[in-house]
Design a protein around this motif. Structure first.
Motif, PDB file in Angstrom:
ATOM      1  N   ASP A 176       1.414   5.527   1.594  1.00  0.00           N
ATOM      2  CA  ASP A 176       0.374   6.180   3.416  1.00  0.00           C
ATOM      3  C   ASP A 176      -0.385   7.341   2.383  1.00  0.00           C
ATOM      4  O   ASP A 176       1.051   7.844   2.348  1.00  0.00           O
ATOM      5  CB  ASP A 176       1.391   6.728   4.167  1.00  0.00           C
ATOM      6  CG  ASP A 176       1.475   4.819   4.960  1.00  0.00           C
ATOM      7  OD1 ASP A 176       1.584   3.701   4.565  1.00  0.00           O
ATOM      8  OD2 ASP A 176       2.538   5.233   5.673  1.00  0.00           O
ATOM      9  N   HIS A 182       0.915  -1.770   0.086  1.00  0.00           N
ATOM     10  CA  HIS A 182      -0.140   0.086   0.517  1.00  0.00           C
ATOM     11  C   HIS A 182       1.472   1.110  -0.197  1.00  0.00           C
ATOM     12  O   HIS A 182       1.901   1.365   0.350  1.00  0.00           O
ATOM     13  CB  HIS A 182      -0.782  -0.026   1.535  1.00  0.00           C
ATOM     14  CG  HIS A 182      -0.268  -0.060   2.460  1.00  0.00           C
ATOM     15  ND1 HIS A 182       0.411  -1.170   3.052  1.00  0.00           N
ATOM     16  CD2 HIS A 182      -0.054   1.064   3.513  1.00  0.00           C
ATOM     17  CE1 HIS A 182       0.947  -0.624   3.938  1.00  0.00           C
ATOM     18  NE2 HIS A 182       0.919   0.755   3.990  1.00  0.00           N
ATOM     19  N   ARG A 184       3.625  10.245  12.693  1.00  0.00           N
ATOM     20  CA  ARG A 184       3.574  10.879  11.133  1.00  0.00           C
ATOM     21  C   ARG A 184       2.946  12.596  11.853  1.00  0.00           C
ATOM     22  O   ARG A 184       2.768  12.731  12.764  1.00  0.00           O
ATOM     23  CB  ARG A 184       2.471  10.489  10.656  1.00  0.00           C
ATOM     24  CG  ARG A 184       2.106   8.896  10.242  1.00  0.00           C
ATOM     25  CD  ARG A 184       1.358   7.866  10.436  1.00  0.00           C
ATOM     26  NE  ARG A 184       1.259   6.545  10.363  1.00  0.00           N
ATOM     27  CZ  ARG A 184       1.031   5.570   9.248  1.00  0.00           C
ATOM     28  NH1 ARG A 184       0.552   7.370   7.528  1.00  0.00           N
ATOM     29  NH2 ARG A 184       1.767   4.510   8.730  1.00  0.00           N
ATOM     30  N   HIS A 229       4.782  -0.076  -0.263  1.00  0.00           N
ATOM     31  CA  HIS A 229       5.607  -1.107   0.392  1.00  0.00           C
ATOM     32  C   HIS A 229       4.617  -2.502   1.975  1.00  0.00           C
ATOM     33  O   HIS A 229       3.187  -1.764   1.764  1.00  0.00           O
ATOM     34  CB  HIS A 229       5.843   0.198   1.932  1.00  0.00           C
ATOM     35  CG  HIS A 229       4.749   1.766   2.899  1.00  0.00           C
ATOM     36  ND1 HIS A 229       4.447   2.127   2.094  1.00  0.00           N
ATOM     37  CD2 HIS A 229       4.111   0.958   3.876  1.00  0.00           C
ATOM     38  CE1 HIS A 229       3.746   2.683   2.858  1.00  0.00           C
ATOM     39  NE2 HIS A 229       3.552   1.989   3.385  1.00  0.00           N
TER      40      HIS A 229
HETATM   41 FE    FE Z   1       2.505   2.236   5.849  1.00  0.00          FE
END
Ligand code: FE
Ligand code: MD5
Length: 203
Positions: free
Chosen positions: A123, A121, A200, A177
């Motif tokens: 992010d 996927h 994040r 990743h």
């Molecule tokens: Fe991720």
């Protein structure tokens, strides 16, 4: 040690090891208030990875989609505060990798038991892709699948071990990743699991 995995992606092996006891103590307090839970994807599949969060924003998924929310949907309360030790480790690691001034507002905490995995996927639920993501691996080692900008790019495999930190910035921030199914084992400090802290800037 400091290893370039790709442009903007830096592997700091063992960087979190000196802080392991502090991190585990802080983690215990977080999960007492916001226990791990296996969330559902918008497609209705239950994730094999169990998750929780700390910080002013937490990543959640359910039938209505992926998003950051200040409130834990299971408790109706704000996520636990980000411990100062967590913040300090993430900021120092980011600076070490060339991203001085990183100010995380979200820490997604992923728990893998043997067999748990994360499929390939990107992010992209965060507001600002100029900020890196800082990932701290704890417990059992995992095979990390590091792809490229296109889903079809063949992933390289990296073994991430207890204490390793990866800073994902620059072009790699949006690379595909995943994590291969966790192999069984027993870790002296963490037991039969891998925990990954992902810091994040969500908002
Ligand atoms: Fe991720
Ligand atoms: C993990 N978690 O090991 C990883 C660590 C997630 C997730 O992937 O979304 O919770 S963060 C890995 C990461 C983040 C941003 C970019 C890249 C990897 N990358 O370019 O490979 O539980």
């Amino acid at each position: 040690s400091r290893e370039a995995m790709a442009e903007g992606a830096v592997l700091l092996r063992g960087y979190a090891k000196p802080f392991e006891n502090e991190v585990v103590a802080a983690l215990r307090e977080i999960i007492a208030r916001a226990p791990f839970r296996r969330m559902f994807t918008p497609g209705g599949h239950q994730m094999s990875v169990a998750m929780t969060n700390c910080g002013t924003a937490g990543w959640v998924t359910d039938r209505s989609g992926y998003r950051y929310d200040g409130i834990d949907p299971d408790s109706g309360q704000p996520w636990p505060e980000m411990p100062s030790t967590f913040r300090a480790i993430a900021e120092q690691a980011a600076a070490e990798a060339g991203f001085a001034g990183f100010t995380p507002d979200a820490c997604l905490i992923n728990r893998y038991v043997p067999g748990a995995r994360m499929s390939l996927h990107q992010d992209q639920d965060e507001q600002d892709f100029a900020a890196p993501i800082v990932s701290v691996s704890l417990g059992l080692s995992a095979i990390f699948l590091f792809g490229g900008p296109k889903r079809a790019d063949k992933p390289k495999r990296y073994r991430l071990e207890h204490g390793d930190i990866v800073v994902w910035g620059g072009p790699s921030r949006l690379f595909f990743h995943g994590v291969a199914p966790l192999a069984d084992g027993e870790h002296a400090l963490m037991g039969r699991q891998r925990i990954n802290l992902t810091f994040r800037k969500a908002r």
